[in-house]
Design an enzyme around this catalytic site. Structure first.
Site, short mmCIF file in Angstrom:
data_model
loop_
_atom_site.label_atom_id
_atom_site.label_comp_id
_atom_site.label_asym_id
_atom_site.label_seq_id
_atom_site.Cartn_x
_atom_site.Cartn_y
_atom_site.Cartn_z
CB SER A 177 41.68 48.94 43.75
OG SER A 177 40.45 49.55 43.58
CE1 TYR A 190 44.09 53.71 43.27
CE2 TYR A 190 41.93 52.62 42.69
CZ TYR A 190 42.98 52.95 43.64
OH TYR A 190 42.94 52.42 44.77
#
Length: 290
Positions: A177, A190
Site C-alpha cells: 500500500s 494494516y
C-alpha cells in the site's frame, strides 16, 4: 506423498477447471506465430506458456490483474474465500482462505493439480477495517491483519518458491500500500502488516536473486474498488480520531484497478528483467516518498 494426496482429495471439489487446454493454447500460438494483439498494449502474448497464481482475483485489483495476465497469454488460477465468487472468463478458480497455514497448503496443492506448478505469483489479497485509534484495535484484529496482509504471502512463498528455485526461474509480486509511510492510527494494524511485507519482500528478493527469481512489490494508492469504497465509508462513520484525506491525488483522479494491473504485468514481464527488490508505487502522486 500421502499428505499431499489427502490435500488434493479435499480441495478437488472446490476447483473450477481452466476452460481451455494446453493443446488449445498451443494451437492458437501456432496459428498466430506466437504473436497476437492483447489488452496489455505490448502487441504480443508476452507471458504465453507461463502459469500464474493470483490471490484474491474475483474483483477489484485482483480481477484486473487476472485479466491482464490472461491477455498476456498466461494460464491463470485465482482464489477467493467464497465459493460463489465469480472470476474473469478464462481463469481457473479455487475457494481458499489464505489467512491460515492449512489454507495456504490447500492452495499450493490446487496450483500443482491445475497448473502443474507456478511461474508467476501475485499476492493481491489484503485489507482491514478502520478503528477509532490504534489502542482500540483488538488483539484478534491485529492477528487477522497480520495473517491476511503479511503472513499469507510468507506461507505461500515458502510453499511455491522452492519449485521456482529448482527451475531457476520465476517472478513474485507482493501488493502492499502506498499509505504505509502515513501510519494512520485507525489503520495502524494494516499499514504495520504492509510495512512488514515490504521489508520481507526485499529480503526474499536478495535470497532468491541468484536462482533467477525476481521479487518485487507494487504499492497502490487510493483506487476505485468495491473494497476500497466500503473501507472509506467505514472510516467516514468513525466519530473520533484522525480523518481520512479526501482530496484528489495530484494527477487529478483516483486510480483504477487497471492502473495497478499494468504495473503488476510490467514487473512480471521480461521488460522488468533487471528489477528485483523494488517497490513500484502507483498512487497518482498521493503519497510522495523521499
Amino acid at each position: 506423498m500421502k499428505q499431499l494426496d489427502e490435500v488434493l482429495t479435499a480441495i478437488s471439489p472446490k476447483i473450477r477447471a481452466l476452460p481451455f487446454s494446453v493443446e488449445r493454447t498451443k494451437y492458437v500460438m501456432e496459428r498466430t506465430g506466437g504473436m497476437t494483439t492483447s489488452g496489455n498494449g505490448s502487441g504480443k502474448r508476452e507471458l504465453a506458456g507461463k502459469r500464474a497464481l493470483v490471490t484474491g482475483g474475483s474483483r477489484g485489483i485482483g480481477a484486473a490483474v487476472v485479466r491482464q495476465l490472461l491477455d498476456a497469454g498466461a494460464e491463470v488460477l485465482t482464489t477467493a474465500r467464497s465459493a460463489s465468487s465469480t472470476v474473469p472468463e478464462g481463469a481457473a478458480f479455487v475457494e481458499a482462505d489464505v489467512r491460515t497455514r492449512a489454507g495456504a497448503e490447500a492452495l499450493a496443492a490446487a496450483a500443482q493439480e491445475v497448473l502443474g506448478g507456478v511461474d508467476v505469483l501475485v499476492h493481491n489479497v489484503g485489507g482491514a477495517q478502520p478503528y477509532k485509534g490504534a489502542l482500540a484495535i483488538p488483539d484478534d484484529v491485529w492477528q487477522d491483519a497480520l495473517d491476511l496482509n503479511f503472513l499469507a504471502s510468507v506461507r505461500l512463498d515458502a510453499l511455491l518458491a522452492p519449485g521456482m528455485r529448482e527451475r531457476r526461474s520465476g517472478t513474485i509480486v507482493h501488493v502492499s500500500s502506498a499509505a504505509v509511510p502515513t501510519v494512520a492510527p485507525p489503520f495502524l494494524h494494516y499499514v504495520t502488516a504492509k510495512a512488514a511485507l515490504e521489508a520481507y519482500s526485499r529480503g526474499l528478493a536478495a535470497e532468491l536473486a541468484s536462482f533467477g527469481i525476481r521479487v518485487n512489490t507494487v504499492s497502490p494508492g487510493r483506487t476505485a474498488t468495491p473494497g476500497g469504497e466500503a473501507t472509506r465509508e467505514q472510516w467516514a462513520r468513525i466519530d473520533s480520531g484522525p480523518g481520512q484525506d479526501t482530496t484528489t491525488p495530484p494527477l487529478g483522479r483516483d486510480g483504477q484497478p487497471e492502473d495497478i494491473a499494468h504495473a503488476v504485468l510490467f514487473l512480471m514481464s521480461d521488460r522488468a528483467s533487471w528489477l528485483t527488490g523494488s517497490n513500484l508505487v502507483v498512487d497518482g502522486g498521493e503519497f510522495p516518498r523521499g
